[in-house]
Design a protein around this motif. Sequence first.
Motif, PDB file in Angstrom:
ATOM      1  N   ALA A  37     -13.264  24.385  40.027  1.00 42.54           N
ATOM      2  CA  ALA A  37     -12.134  24.273  40.721  1.00 42.54           C
ATOM      3  C   ALA A  37     -11.820  24.653  42.171  1.00 42.54           C
ATOM      4  N   GLU A  38     -12.432  25.899  42.271  1.00 47.62           N
ATOM      5  CA  GLU A  38     -12.541  26.261  43.652  1.00 47.62           C
ATOM      6  C   GLU A  38     -13.536  25.630  44.700  1.00 47.62           C
ATOM      7  N   ALA A  39     -14.715  25.064  44.081  1.00 47.34           N
ATOM      8  CA  ALA A  39     -15.323  24.267  45.051  1.00 47.34           C
ATOM      9  C   ALA A  39     -14.966  23.084  45.144  1.00 47.34           C
ATOM     10  N   ALA A  40     -14.168  22.303  44.459  1.00 47.65           N
ATOM     11  CA  ALA A  40     -13.155  21.106  44.334  1.00 47.65           C
ATOM     12  C   ALA A  40     -12.184  21.360  45.718  1.00 47.65           C
ATOM     13  N   VAL A  41     -11.607  22.838  45.791  1.00 46.78           N
ATOM     14  CA  VAL A  41     -10.535  22.744  46.874  1.00 46.78           C
ATOM     15  C   VAL A  41     -11.324  22.833  48.103  1.00 46.78           C
ATOM     16  N   TYR A  42     -12.449  23.469  48.329  1.00 46.01           N
ATOM     17  CA  TYR A  42     -13.050  23.521  49.259  1.00 46.01           C
ATOM     18  C   TYR A  42     -13.620  22.302  49.909  1.00 46.01           C
ATOM     19  N   MET A  43     -14.054  21.399  49.061  1.00 55.27           N
ATOM     20  CA  MET A  43     -14.388  20.103  49.070  1.00 55.27           C
ATOM     21  C   MET A  43     -13.227  19.209  49.640  1.00 55.27           C
ATOM     22  N   ASP A  44     -11.953  19.460  49.056  1.00 54.85           N
ATOM     23  CA  ASP A  44     -10.957  18.507  49.578  1.00 54.85           C
ATOM     24  C   ASP A  44     -10.417  19.057  50.694  1.00 54.85           C
ATOM     25  N   LEU A  45     -10.504  20.455  51.365  1.00 55.87           N
ATOM     26  CA  LEU A  45     -10.020  20.899  52.409  1.00 55.87           C
ATOM     27  C   LEU A  45     -11.094  20.322  53.468  1.00 55.87           C
ATOM     28  N   ALA A  46     -12.319  20.147  53.218  1.00 58.77           N
ATOM     29  CA  ALA A  46     -13.263  19.520  54.105  1.00 58.77           C
ATOM     30  C   ALA A  46     -13.208  18.035  54.613  1.00 58.77           C
ATOM     31  N   GLU A  47     -12.598  17.511  53.695  1.00 69.30           N
ATOM     32  CA  GLU A  47     -12.360  16.116  53.681  1.00 69.30           C
ATOM     33  C   GLU A  47     -11.126  15.770  54.924  1.00 69.30           C
ATOM     34  N   ARG A  48     -10.479  17.023  55.142  1.00 67.57           N
ATOM     35  CA  ARG A  48      -9.447  16.868  56.060  1.00 67.57           C
ATOM     36  C   ARG A  48      -9.869  17.620  57.418  1.00 67.57           C
ATOM     37  N   ARG A  49     -10.910  18.094  57.449  1.00 68.81           N
ATOM     38  CA  ARG A  49     -11.450  18.735  58.728  1.00 68.81           C
ATOM     39  C   ARG A  49     -12.599  17.999  59.410  1.00 68.81           C
ATOM     40  N   THR A  50     -12.979  18.275  60.582  1.00 68.07           N
ATOM     41  CA  THR A  50     -14.161  17.744  61.213  1.00 68.07           C
ATOM     42  C   THR A  50     -14.803  18.814  61.982  1.00 68.07           C
ATOM     43  N   GLY A  51     -15.990  18.438  62.246  1.00 64.88           N
ATOM     44  CA  GLY A  51     -17.027  19.454  63.408  1.00 64.88           C
ATOM     45  C   GLY A  51     -17.242  20.626  62.332  1.00 64.88           C
ATOM     46  N   GLU A  52     -17.216  21.666  63.160  1.00 67.47           N
ATOM     47  CA  GLU A  52     -17.612  23.161  62.687  1.00 67.47           C
ATOM     48  C   GLU A  52     -16.769  23.447  61.337  1.00 67.47           C
ATOM     49  N   GLU A  53     -15.645  23.365  61.459  1.00 71.31           N
ATOM     50  CA  GLU A  53     -14.762  23.723  60.326  1.00 71.31           C
ATOM     51  C   GLU A  53     -15.019  23.175  59.009  1.00 71.31           C
ATOM     52  N   ARG A  54     -15.507  21.848  59.079  1.00 67.84           N
ATOM     53  CA  ARG A  54     -15.737  20.952  57.937  1.00 67.84           C
ATOM     54  C   ARG A  54     -17.320  21.367  57.429  1.00 67.84           C
ATOM     55  N   GLU A  55     -18.212  21.835  58.180  1.00 67.12           N
ATOM     56  CA  GLU A  55     -19.167  22.374  57.675  1.00 67.12           C
ATOM     57  C   GLU A  55     -19.197  23.853  56.944  1.00 67.12           C
ATOM     58  N   ILE A  56     -18.241  24.506  57.601  1.00 66.01           N
ATOM     59  CA  ILE A  56     -17.993  25.987  57.073  1.00 66.01           C
ATOM     60  C   ILE A  56     -17.383  25.658  55.655  1.00 66.01           C
ATOM     61  N   LEU A  57     -16.379  24.939  55.491  1.00 68.19           N
ATOM     62  CA  LEU A  57     -15.934  24.632  54.068  1.00 68.19           C
ATOM     63  C   LEU A  57     -16.825  24.091  53.141  1.00 68.19           C
ATOM     64  N   LEU A  58     -17.722  23.086  53.495  1.00 65.21           N
ATOM     65  CA  LEU A  58     -18.841  22.439  52.616  1.00 65.21           C
ATOM     66  C   LEU A  58     -19.648  23.594  52.337  1.00 65.21           C
ATOM     67  N   ALA A  59     -19.836  24.685  53.162  1.00 64.77           N
ATOM     68  CA  ALA A  59     -20.791  25.758  52.781  1.00 64.77           C
ATOM     69  C   ALA A  59     -20.091  26.640  51.799  1.00 64.77           C
ATOM     70  N   LEU A  60     -18.762  27.019  51.922  1.00 63.78           N
ATOM     71  CA  LEU A  60     -18.376  27.512  50.913  1.00 63.78           C
ATOM     72  C   LEU A  60     -18.296  26.933  49.320  1.00 63.78           C
ATOM     73  N   ALA A  61     -18.089  25.601  49.518  1.00 56.74           N
ATOM     74  CA  ALA A  61     -18.112  24.904  48.253  1.00 56.74           C
ATOM     75  C   ALA A  61     -19.377  25.050  47.739  1.00 56.74           C
ATOM     76  N   HIS A  62     -20.527  25.210  48.351  1.00 58.69           N
ATOM     77  CA  HIS A  62     -21.819  25.224  48.006  1.00 58.69           C
ATOM     78  C   HIS A  62     -21.854  26.540  47.412  1.00 58.69           C
ATOM     79  N   ALA A  63     -21.483  27.567  48.044  1.00 62.76           N
ATOM     80  CA  ALA A  63     -21.550  28.917  47.617  1.00 62.76           C
ATOM     81  C   ALA A  63     -21.014  29.070  46.207  1.00 62.76           C
ATOM     82  N   GLU A  64     -19.759  28.456  46.027  1.00 65.86           N
ATOM     83  CA  GLU A  64     -19.273  28.593  44.518  1.00 65.86           C
ATOM     84  C   GLU A  64     -19.784  27.741  43.654  1.00 65.86           C
TER      85      GLU A  64
END
Length: 370
Positions: A37-64
Motif C-alpha cells: 500500500a505504501e509503494a502504491a501511495v508513492y506511485m500515486d504521488l509520483a503520477e502528480r509530479r514531474t522532474g526530480e520530485e517524480r524520480e524521488i517518489l518512484l525511488a521510494l516506491a522501489h525501496a518499499e
Amino acid sequence: MADDPRSTRPSVPATERAAPTPRDIRRWRRYLANERAEAAVYMDLAERRTGEEREILLALAHAEGRHEAHWRRLLGDHVGMPLRGDIRTRMLGFLARRFGSVFVLALVQRAEKRSPYASDTDATSAMTADEHIHEEVVRALATRGRNRLSGTFRAAVFGANDGLVSNLALILGFAGSGVGNDVILLAGAAGLLAGAMSMAAGEYISVRSQRGLLEASTPSPHTREAVPDLDVNENELALVYRARGMSPAEAEQRATDVLAGLRTDDPDGQPGADSHVTVGTAVRAALASFGFFASGAIIPVVPYALGIEGFAALITACVLVGIALIATGVVVGLLSGGPPAKRGLRQLGIGYSAAAVTYLLGLAFGTTIG
C-alpha cells in the motif's frame, strides 16, 4: 532472495529458521500488505509530479518493493491471498490519488516516523534505516511544498483564526452583558465587517510598503549603461559587490570578470542584482485577507442570524467556533509535521480563553449597568 546485504543484524538462513507461528504469519502478512500500500501511495504521488520530485517518489516506491520482497521471502508458502493495507495507509492512498498535495506528504512523513521495524527482530536493520531515511526524504519534499504555500497559508490561518476568536469574544462580551439578540447580531456583523476591513487595509499597506522597499533596493537601470565606461584600472564596480556583502577579494574578482565580458550576471543585466521573492499585488493580498477573516468571523454569528436566542445561541456559537479552531489547529499540525491533536487542542484553548475573558467582562459590566 537473500537478506538485504546492508543489514547488520544476524541473519538466519531460511532453512534453519524455526517454523513461523500463526502470530508471526499474521504480522508478516500485515507488514507485506502495508508495504504494498505504501509503494502504491508513492506511485500515486509520483503520477502528480514531474522532474526530480517524480524520480524521488518512484525511488521510494522501489525501496518499499524491497521491503515487500523481504516479507514475501519470510512467508514463503504462507503468503496467501493479498491483504489490504491498514486503514491509515489506505486513506493515504485515497488522498494521494485525488490530491497529491503537501498535506498528503505531511501525512506520509508521520506514517514513516511510526514504522514498527525498529522493535521487530524479523525486520533487518537496513529496513529500519530505510524507514528513517524515507521520513527525511518525505520531510524534504513536504518542505518544498510548505515553502511554496507558506505566505498564503500563514495569511489564511492567521486571518481565519483572528476572525473566529475576535468575533466570538465580541459576541460573548455582549451576550454576557445581557443585551438582546438583535444587539448581539448587530455587534457580530459590525465586528465581522470592521475586522475584515481592518485586515484588508493592513495587508494592502503591508504589501505596498514591502514593494516600495524592494523597489528602493533594486539596482538602477543606468548601472548597466555605465559599466563599459568604467576605468578598468580603478575597477570601482568592485565597490558595488562589496556593498552587497562580498569580501574584497571576491568583489574584485567578480568585477574583473564582468568587465572582461567573462560573466553576465542577472537576466535583467544588472551587475549582481539580488534576487527577491516575488510580492503579490496589494489588492489581491487585501481581498484575500478580507475573505480569510470574514470566513472565520461569520461562524459565531450564524446561530444569532438563524434566530437562536439566549444561552442556546451562545453554546451553539461556542461549539461551532470550537470545531473550526480544532480544524485549523489540525491542519497546521499536519503541515508542520507536528502532532495534529495537540495543535488542535492548543488552538481551542487559546480561542476559548480569550472568549471567556470578554464574557466575564460582559457579565461584570452588565451587572454594573443593571
